[in-house]
Design a protein around this motif. Structure first.
Motif, PDB file in Angstrom:
ATOM      1  N   TYR A  18      15.335  14.937 -13.664  1.00  0.00           N
ATOM      2  CA  TYR A  18      15.540  16.418 -14.073  1.00  0.00           C
ATOM      3  C   TYR A  18      16.340  16.884 -12.717  1.00  0.00           C
ATOM      4  CZ  TYR A  18      12.656  16.400 -18.246  1.00  0.00           C
ATOM      5  OH  TYR A  18      11.982  15.913 -19.477  1.00  0.00           O
ATOM      6  N   VAL A  19      17.470  17.551 -12.989  1.00  0.00           N
ATOM      7  CA  VAL A  19      18.001  18.373 -11.772  1.00  0.00           C
ATOM      8  C   VAL A  19      18.493  19.626 -12.707  1.00  0.00           C
ATOM      9  CG1 VAL A  19      18.702  16.531 -10.576  1.00  0.00           C
ATOM     10  CG2 VAL A  19      20.282  17.437 -12.295  1.00  0.00           C
ATOM     11  N   ARG A  20      18.666  20.849 -11.572  1.00  0.00           N
ATOM     12  CA  ARG A  20      19.134  21.978 -12.039  1.00  0.00           C
ATOM     13  C   ARG A  20      20.581  21.778 -12.921  1.00  0.00           C
ATOM     14  NH1 ARG A  20      17.757  23.507  -6.482  1.00  0.00           N
ATOM     15  NH2 ARG A  20      15.960  24.533  -6.486  1.00  0.00           N
ATOM     16  N   ALA A  21      20.705  22.643 -13.812  1.00  0.00           N
ATOM     17  CA  ALA A  21      22.258  22.454 -14.457  1.00  0.00           C
ATOM     18  C   ALA A  21      23.200  22.708 -13.889  1.00  0.00           C
ATOM     19  CB  ALA A  21      22.029  23.641 -15.846  1.00  0.00           C
ATOM     20  N   ASN A  43      11.872  26.167 -20.946  1.00  0.00           N
ATOM     21  CA  ASN A  43      10.671  26.574 -21.758  1.00  0.00           C
ATOM     22  C   ASN A  43      10.289  25.346 -22.599  1.00  0.00           C
ATOM     23  OD1 ASN A  43      12.547  26.620 -23.613  1.00  0.00           O
ATOM     24  ND2 ASN A  43      12.003  28.421 -24.506  1.00  0.00           N
ATOM     25  N   GLU A  44      11.132  24.378 -22.415  1.00  0.00           N
ATOM     26  CA  GLU A  44      10.613  22.914 -23.138  1.00  0.00           C
ATOM     27  C   GLU A  44       9.916  21.932 -21.935  1.00  0.00           C
ATOM     28  OE1 GLU A  44      13.808  20.985 -25.270  1.00  0.00           O
ATOM     29  OE2 GLU A  44      15.219  22.533 -24.544  1.00  0.00           O
ATOM     30  N   LEU A  45       9.868  22.573 -20.795  1.00  0.00           N
ATOM     31  CA  LEU A  45       9.152  21.793 -19.639  1.00  0.00           C
ATOM     32  C   LEU A  45       7.770  22.347 -19.345  1.00  0.00           C
ATOM     33  CD1 LEU A  45      12.340  20.811 -17.506  1.00  0.00           C
ATOM     34  CD2 LEU A  45      11.230  19.647 -19.321  1.00  0.00           C
ATOM     35  N   SER A  46       6.860  21.765 -18.795  1.00  0.00           N
ATOM     36  CA  SER A  46       5.790  22.233 -18.245  1.00  0.00           C
ATOM     37  C   SER A  46       6.049  23.031 -17.048  1.00  0.00           C
ATOM     38  CB  SER A  46       4.822  21.101 -17.738  1.00  0.00           C
ATOM     39  OG  SER A  46       5.121  20.319 -16.526  1.00  0.00           O
ATOM     40  N   ALA A  47       5.276  23.967 -16.731  1.00  0.00           N
ATOM     41  CA  ALA A  47       5.351  24.810 -15.643  1.00  0.00           C
ATOM     42  C   ALA A  47       5.367  23.998 -14.433  1.00  0.00           C
ATOM     43  CB  ALA A  47       4.408  25.921 -15.579  1.00  0.00           C
ATOM     44  N   GLU A  48       4.456  22.967 -14.030  1.00  0.00           N
ATOM     45  CA  GLU A  48       4.590  22.358 -13.080  1.00  0.00           C
ATOM     46  C   GLU A  48       5.736  21.481 -12.806  1.00  0.00           C
ATOM     47  OE1 GLU A  48       2.163  18.220 -11.357  1.00  0.00           O
ATOM     48  OE2 GLU A  48       1.292  19.410 -12.889  1.00  0.00           O
ATOM     49  N   LEU A  49       6.427  20.939 -13.745  1.00  0.00           N
ATOM     50  CA  LEU A  49       7.592  20.162 -13.807  1.00  0.00           C
ATOM     51  C   LEU A  49       8.718  21.321 -13.340  1.00  0.00           C
ATOM     52  CD1 LEU A  49       9.099  17.444 -13.820  1.00  0.00           C
ATOM     53  CD2 LEU A  49       9.540  17.999 -16.289  1.00  0.00           C
ATOM     54  N   VAL A  50       8.706  22.381 -13.792  1.00  0.00           N
ATOM     55  CA  VAL A  50      10.043  23.484 -13.415  1.00  0.00           C
ATOM     56  C   VAL A  50       9.617  23.891 -11.951  1.00  0.00           C
ATOM     57  CG1 VAL A  50      10.686  25.570 -13.831  1.00  0.00           C
ATOM     58  CG2 VAL A  50      10.135  24.350 -15.627  1.00  0.00           C
ATOM     59  N   GLN A  51       8.502  23.788 -11.555  1.00  0.00           N
ATOM     60  CA  GLN A  51       8.331  24.197 -10.394  1.00  0.00           C
ATOM     61  C   GLN A  51       8.802  23.021  -9.163  1.00  0.00           C
ATOM     62  OE1 GLN A  51       4.241  25.038  -9.151  1.00  0.00           O
ATOM     63  NE2 GLN A  51       4.545  26.171  -7.352  1.00  0.00           N
ATOM     64  N   ARG A  52       8.378  21.825  -9.699  1.00  0.00           N
ATOM     65  CA  ARG A  52       8.845  20.671  -8.880  1.00  0.00           C
ATOM     66  C   ARG A  52      10.410  20.750  -8.653  1.00  0.00           C
ATOM     67  NH1 ARG A  52       5.596  16.547 -11.683  1.00  0.00           N
ATOM     68  NH2 ARG A  52       7.501  15.389 -11.795  1.00  0.00           N
ATOM     69  N   ILE A  53      10.805  21.028  -9.828  1.00  0.00           N
ATOM     70  CA  ILE A  53      12.614  20.971  -9.870  1.00  0.00           C
ATOM     71  C   ILE A  53      12.926  21.863  -8.971  1.00  0.00           C
ATOM     72  CG2 ILE A  53      14.621  21.026 -10.969  1.00  0.00           C
ATOM     73  CD1 ILE A  53      12.894  20.193 -13.606  1.00  0.00           C
ATOM     74  N   GLN A  54      12.615  23.354  -8.735  1.00  0.00           N
ATOM     75  CA  GLN A  54      12.892  24.660  -8.357  1.00  0.00           C
ATOM     76  C   GLN A  54      12.609  24.063  -6.666  1.00  0.00           C
ATOM     77  OE1 GLN A  54      10.804  27.480 -10.119  1.00  0.00           O
ATOM     78  NE2 GLN A  54      12.535  27.820 -11.664  1.00  0.00           N
ATOM     79  N   ILE A  55      11.486  23.330  -6.382  1.00  0.00           N
ATOM     80  CA  ILE A  55      11.243  23.171  -4.830  1.00  0.00           C
ATOM     81  C   ILE A  55      11.972  22.104  -4.264  1.00  0.00           C
ATOM     82  CG2 ILE A  55       9.383  22.443  -3.439  1.00  0.00           C
ATOM     83  CD1 ILE A  55       7.372  24.160  -5.218  1.00  0.00           C
ATOM     84  N   ASP A  56      12.014  21.250  -4.964  1.00  0.00           N
ATOM     85  CA  ASP A  56      12.578  19.807  -4.530  1.00  0.00           C
ATOM     86  C   ASP A  56      14.277  19.706  -5.104  1.00  0.00           C
ATOM     87  OD1 ASP A  56      10.306  18.974  -3.344  1.00  0.00           O
ATOM     88  OD2 ASP A  56       9.617  17.923  -5.015  1.00  0.00           O
ATOM     89  N   GLN A  61      10.220  12.076 -14.203  1.00  0.00           N
ATOM     90  CA  GLN A  61       8.919  12.276 -15.168  1.00  0.00           C
ATOM     91  C   GLN A  61       9.181  10.998 -15.971  1.00  0.00           C
ATOM     92  OE1 GLN A  61       9.472  15.265 -18.483  1.00  0.00           O
ATOM     93  NE2 GLN A  61       7.153  15.620 -18.292  1.00  0.00           N
ATOM     94  N   ASP A  62       7.944  10.434 -15.990  1.00  0.00           N
ATOM     95  CA  ASP A  62       7.882   9.232 -17.198  1.00  0.00           C
ATOM     96  C   ASP A  62       7.959   9.736 -18.682  1.00  0.00           C
ATOM     97  OD1 ASP A  62       6.915   7.080 -18.790  1.00  0.00           O
ATOM     98  OD2 ASP A  62       5.184   6.928 -18.121  1.00  0.00           O
ATOM     99  N   LEU A  63       8.986   9.476 -19.383  1.00  0.00           N
ATOM    100  CA  LEU A  63       9.229   9.802 -20.622  1.00  0.00           C
ATOM    101  C   LEU A  63       8.465   8.891 -21.828  1.00  0.00           C
ATOM    102  CD1 LEU A  63      13.072  10.176 -20.178  1.00  0.00           C
ATOM    103  CD2 LEU A  63      11.218  11.986 -19.970  1.00  0.00           C
TER     104      LEU A  63
END
Length: 64
Positions: A18-21, A43-56, A61-63
């Motif tokens: 995942y990357v920012r659009a 809103n389709e992703l977990s808050a933890e995953l969104v936070q990791r994308i925003q920080i890094d 993610q294992d799908l």
């Protein structure tokens, strides 16, 4: 609503990146062939995953 681009590894289809659009893929993604799969709303992703994308700037993610 914030969106992210989901890329799937064609050699390991259970691995998503995942990357920012609209952001380019990170340099580390050049090691494997990634294909754009779809845009995903935050809103389709977990808050933890969104936070990791925003920080890094990206997150794996294992799908499976």
């Amino acid at each position: 609503m914030q969106e992210f681009d989901l890329y799937v590894n064609s050699q390991e289809p259970n691995l998503g990146l995942y990357v920012r659009a609209g952001a380019a893929l990170p340099d580390l993604s050049s090691l494997h062939p990634w294909e754009f799969y779809r845009a995903v709303a935050a809103n389709e992703l977990s808050a933890e995953l969104v936070q990791r994308i925003q920080i890094d700037g990206h997150a794996f993610q294992d799908l499976g």
